[in-house]
Motif scaffolding. Structure first.
Motif, PDB file in Angstrom:
ATOM      1  N   GLY A  99      52.060  45.245  33.735  1.00 40.92           N
ATOM      2  CA  GLY A  99      50.944  44.911  34.627  1.00 40.92           C
ATOM      3  C   GLY A  99      50.583  46.029  35.587  1.00 40.92           C
ATOM      4  O   GLY A  99      49.796  45.827  36.502  1.00 40.92           O
TER       5      GLY A  99
ATOM      6  N   ASP B 237      42.916  52.683  45.773  1.00 39.26           N
ATOM      7  CA  ASP B 237      43.182  51.246  45.727  1.00 39.26           C
ATOM      8  C   ASP B 237      41.850  50.502  45.650  1.00 39.26           C
ATOM      9  O   ASP B 237      41.121  50.432  46.636  1.00 39.26           O
ATOM     10  N   PRO B 238      41.515  49.940  44.482  1.00 42.24           N
ATOM     11  CA  PRO B 238      40.206  49.270  44.344  1.00 42.24           C
ATOM     12  C   PRO B 238      40.017  48.152  45.361  1.00 42.24           C
ATOM     13  O   PRO B 238      38.889  47.844  45.737  1.00 42.24           O
ATOM     14  N   ALA B 239      41.119  47.559  45.839  1.00 42.70           N
ATOM     15  CA  ALA B 239      40.996  46.450  46.793  1.00 42.70           C
ATOM     16  C   ALA B 239      40.485  46.927  48.159  1.00 42.70           C
ATOM     17  O   ALA B 239      40.030  46.117  48.958  1.00 42.70           O
TER      18      ALA B 239
ATOM     19  N   GLU C 231      35.929  38.895  44.572  1.00 45.48           N
ATOM     20  CA  GLU C 231      36.282  40.261  44.195  1.00 45.48           C
ATOM     21  C   GLU C 231      37.541  40.734  44.953  1.00 45.48           C
ATOM     22  O   GLU C 231      38.422  41.368  44.380  1.00 45.48           O
ATOM     23  N   GLN C 232      37.624  40.410  46.236  1.00 49.76           N
ATOM     24  CA  GLN C 232      38.787  40.778  47.047  1.00 49.76           C
ATOM     25  C   GLN C 232      40.036  40.067  46.521  1.00 49.76           C
ATOM     26  O   GLN C 232      41.095  40.670  46.382  1.00 49.76           O
TER      27      GLN C 232
ATOM     28  N   ARG D 274      41.071  41.690  43.205  1.00 47.86           N
ATOM     29  CA  ARG D 274      41.610  43.047  43.347  1.00 47.86           C
ATOM     30  C   ARG D 274      42.981  43.053  44.015  1.00 47.86           C
ATOM     31  O   ARG D 274      43.844  43.854  43.670  1.00 47.86           O
ATOM     32  N   GLN D 275      43.172  42.183  44.980  1.00 48.71           N
ATOM     33  CA  GLN D 275      44.498  42.108  45.616  1.00 48.71           C
ATOM     34  C   GLN D 275      45.524  41.562  44.623  1.00 48.71           C
ATOM     35  O   GLN D 275      46.645  42.042  44.538  1.00 48.71           O
TER      36      GLN D 275
ATOM     37  N   ASP E 150      45.430  41.777  41.446  1.00 48.88           N
ATOM     38  CA  ASP E 150      45.652  42.769  40.395  1.00 48.88           C
ATOM     39  C   ASP E 150      46.673  43.819  40.837  1.00 48.88           C
ATOM     40  O   ASP E 150      47.253  44.501  40.004  1.00 48.88           O
TER      41      ASP E 150
END
Lengths: 596, 176
Positions: free
Chosen positions: A183, A305-307, B64-65, B68-69, B71
């Motif tokens: 993952g 970091d995409p987040a 989306e947040q 993404r978190q 992930d």
């Protein structure tokens, strides 16, 4: 080759290239300490496990290599929770190995048992409880891979005592696939279409600002950042985590933005029509009130970091990727658009000359913007006033330290007023020379982090600039430094107060000082330093500053502590009050040094 | 509890089948302030992985947040976002209901209408089961209110994407 889990653990760390680890033994980690005798890894015996964690952080921030700490179960492990949280907030690669009670005893409230993987789940990038000695090499390799790739961060490996004692057959994972991380897929390359859109915005901007964050340092992107700034002639602000990522002496550098940033850096962002955020996360200390932050700016946001993209501020162009890789791609796209490398713009603010007939040839001039910025720099510089013979000002101490120490000195800050003065008044011209606790705001960080930094960079002068409150939290690690002959230098800006809290109580709680007074003499810092095997020096007046620093800088065989008795009433300015808009920046205290 | 939620999204999350993974997912939601409406976990046909179906309240945070978190968790292998209008959702309800002799056949009939089952029979109570869309389950639960409800247990939703009828190839055709 058969060996114990403990031997495999140490051999794994050696194979991983670890040169030093910081730790303190105890019951559950005893088997692992046995093979440390005879290992190539230097072990530094700390006096408190929090010290081990912060030393590992200081080492990592100074060298770019992951820091390693090793602790026992229960309280040993919980003592390293603060450094883990600190490293998580500041994206510092850290590998912590903790002992755990034997697997059969887990869950029985055994002596020194603590569910440390449970405790640290939210403050590590990942953690592992190893239940089979055969998994140790794979887990160690995976831990270093996770800690150092993507957005770096701390990881923890919890090793039960019976697992350390069990026999296993040695192996070493050869590929990423062997690490069993289905993952985990960090991104590095930015989307080329987004990179092209970013370049279009760059070339259209009239009032751009590069907002450089700690990610620029993590991704080793300082050269690419400078090329981007010099080629485009765009101003650069460096956040608290990015001080040194772009030279303070560079004509394009505006310095630090944020709650205690300088007027020009703060206001440039407020008035910008384009923010180029590189490895920055729109922290509340930078944005102030988010709804009022940089209201006219389009935002290009580059982060690994995409987040982080869109977490606080919705970007117009979002690029998930490694800052250095994305910056290189941007520079290529800029070149294609007519703005190539130009030697003439080195160390200047003129920008490269665009090739005629290219998109870059039509870009608006940044001269009007620079005229405004230069005016602000003239009108609202950082200021303080040192009365001759008056109480010693902390800014004078930082300036004198800066001027009397080598240019590439590593400066380590604790948390509070002294941290802000250090960041404001030092001149950071080299990357990886400023180490501090940014996101977590961990008091007591400076002393152990400076020791870790000095271990990683023994060739450099390392000055911790600390507060008296911070110093009292972790000073015992100077015993470690003296015993291990790690000659760090500590400047205590001693104002006898928890100064930043005092400042807020003065400004926002009607001068009702609640539980902030510490006393300048209790403890006696000089005697305390001497008791810990350090040289202790005191400087009480402006005249004593230079001799004290010269004396400290001449000592290279043991740690030095200088107790600077500073004016307790000095406050950190400029200041954007918490929750206020950055437009409400207070440049200096009213009636004193107030600028037009 | 009824299934009347307006702003929700379905996340089908493939995770490594390892100790503590559910705690990592649940911990992330609580520390980031994301609300979970329901959550169902089960192993998949590949024993290395489990699937967590999470119904997310997207009023608490942008989807989306959340994704993404989520992930970023090392044990999370894959996340599929399902819009409720593009997904088939099912839920199962078990209820233990107190019934007099006179009411018994009436309740059995009601369970039959919902294509449910009587799974256990006692002297003065029945345990019944109904599976269906969350709305069906809500309706059934409301109708049960005229009886003496001793205990109700719902599983939380599981979901898969709706099949696309324009394509009859690959995996979707095979599982159709």
């Amino acid at each position: 080759m058969k060996m114990t889990g403990a031997q495999a653990l140490i051999k794994s760390l050696e194979t991983q290239g670890v040169e030093v680890m910081f730790g303190l033994p105890g019951g559950a980690i005893l088997p692992v300490y046995d093979p440390i005798i005879g290992s190539s890894i230097r072990h530094i015996l700390v006096r408190h496990e929090q010290g081990a964690g912060h030393m590992a952080e200081g080492y990592a921030m100074a060298t770019g290599r992951p820091g390693v700490a090793i602790v026992t179960s229960g309280p040993g492990a919980t003592n390293v929770v603060t450094p883990l949280s600190n490293a998580y907030m500041d994206s510092t690669p850290l590998v912590v190995v903790s002992g755990q009670v034997a697997t059969a005893a887990i869950g029985t409230d055994a002596f020194q048992e603590c569910d440390i993987t449970g405790v640290t789940m939210g403050i590590t990038k990942h953690n592992w409880l190893v239940t089979d000695a055969a998994e140790i090499p794979r887990t160690v390799a995976a831990a270093f891979y996770v800690a150092t790739t993507g957005r770096p961060g701390p990881v923890l490996i919890d090793v039960p005592k019976d697992v350390s004692n069990a026999l296993m057959e040695w192996y070493w994972p050869q590929t990423v696939e062997d690490l069993d991380l289905p993952g985990y897929r960090p991104v590095t390359e930015g989307d080329p279409a987004q990179v092209r859109r970013a370049v279009e915005l760059l070339l259209a901007a009239q009032r751009p600002v590069i907002y450089a964050g700690g990610g620029v340092l993590k991704s080793r992107a300082t050269d690419a950042l400078r090329e981007l700034a010099e080629r485009t002639g765009m101003p650069v602000v460096t956040t608290l985590m990015a001080r040194g990522a772009f030279p303070d002496s560079h004509p394009l550098c505006l310095g630090m933005p944020g709650m205690h940033g300088n007027y020009t850096a703060v206001t440039a962002m407020q008035r910008a029509d384009l923010l180029v955020a590189l490895g920055a996360r729109f922290d509340d200390r930078v944005t102030g009130k988010v709804a009022a932050f940089a209201p006219e700016a389009k935002v290009i946001h580059v982060d690994i970091d995409p987040a982080e993209l869109g977490k606080v501020r919705r970007p117009d162009v979002a690029i998930a990727g490694d800052c250095n890789v994305v910056l290189e791609a941007m520079l290529e796209a800029l070149d294609a658009a007519g703005l190539g490398h130009d030697e003439r713009c080195r160390w200047s603010d003129v920008g490269a000359l665009p090739r005629p007939g290219t998109p870059a040839a039509n870009r608006p001039s940044l001269s009007p913007w620079w005229a405004v910025l230069r005016r602000w720099q003239q009108e609202f510089p950082l200021t303080y006033h040192q009365e001759p013979g008056g109480l010693l000002k902390p800014q004078l101490v930082v300036e004198t330290l800066r001027d009397l120490s080598p240019d590439d000195t590593i400066v380590v800050g604790g948390v509070g007023q002294h941290q802000m003065w250090a960041s404001q008044w030092w001149r950071f011209d080299y990357p990886y020379t400023w180490i501090n606790s940014g996101g977590a705001g961990t008091m007591g960080f400076a002393v152990p982090a400076s020791i870790g930094a000095k271990v990683g960079r023994p060739d450099r002068t390392v000055w911790a600039i600390d507060g008296d409150g911070c110093f009292q939290m972790t000073a015992q690690e100077l015993v470690t430094a003296a015993a291990e002959q790690i000659p760090v230098k500590v400047a205590i800006l001693n104002n006898a107060y928890l100064g930043m809290v005092r400042q807020w109580q003065e400004m926002f709680y009607a001068e009702r000082y609640s539980e902030v007074y510490l006393s300048p003499d209790l403890p006696d810092y000089v005697k305390w330093a001497e008791a810990m095997g350090c040289v202790g020096i005191r400087a009480e007046s402006p005249e004593e500053v230079t001799p004290a620093i010269e004396k400290a800088n001449a000592i290279d065989d043991r740690p030095v502590v200088v107790d600077f008795r500073i004016d307790a009433f000095e406050k950190v300015f400029p200041m954007v009050p918490a929750g206020a808009s950055n437009d409400d920046i207070v440049v200096a205290p009213q009636g004193r040094e107030a600028k037009p | 509890m009824t299934g009347q939620i307006t702003q929700h999204y379905i996340l089908s999350v493939l995770v490594e089948n390892k100790a503590g993974v559910l705690a990592r997912v649940a911990g992330l939601f609580s520390r980031r302030g994301f609300n979970i409406y329901s959550l169902a976990v089960a192993p998949t046909n590949d024993e290395r992985f489990s699937r967590i179906t999470i119904i997310v309240d997207v009023e608490s945070a942008p989807l989306e947040q959340v994704v993404r978190q989520l992930d970023k968790l090392v044990n999370v292998v894959e996340i599929s976002q399902l819009d409720p209008s593009d997904a088939v959702e099912r839920e199962l309800l078990l209820a233990m209901v107190g019934v007099s002799v006179a009411e018994r056949s009436q309740l059995i009939e009601l369970v039959g209408v919902f294509r449910g089952e009587v799974v256990n029979v006692g002297l003065d109570r029945l345990t019944v089961m109904v599976a269906g869309t969350p709305e069906t389950i809500d309706n059934f639960e409301r109708l049960l209110e005229s009886y003496e409800i001793i205990e109700i247990q719902r599983t939380g939703r599981v979901a898969l994407p709706k099949l696309d009828h324009s394509r009859f190839s690959g995996a979707s055709a095979a599982t159709a």
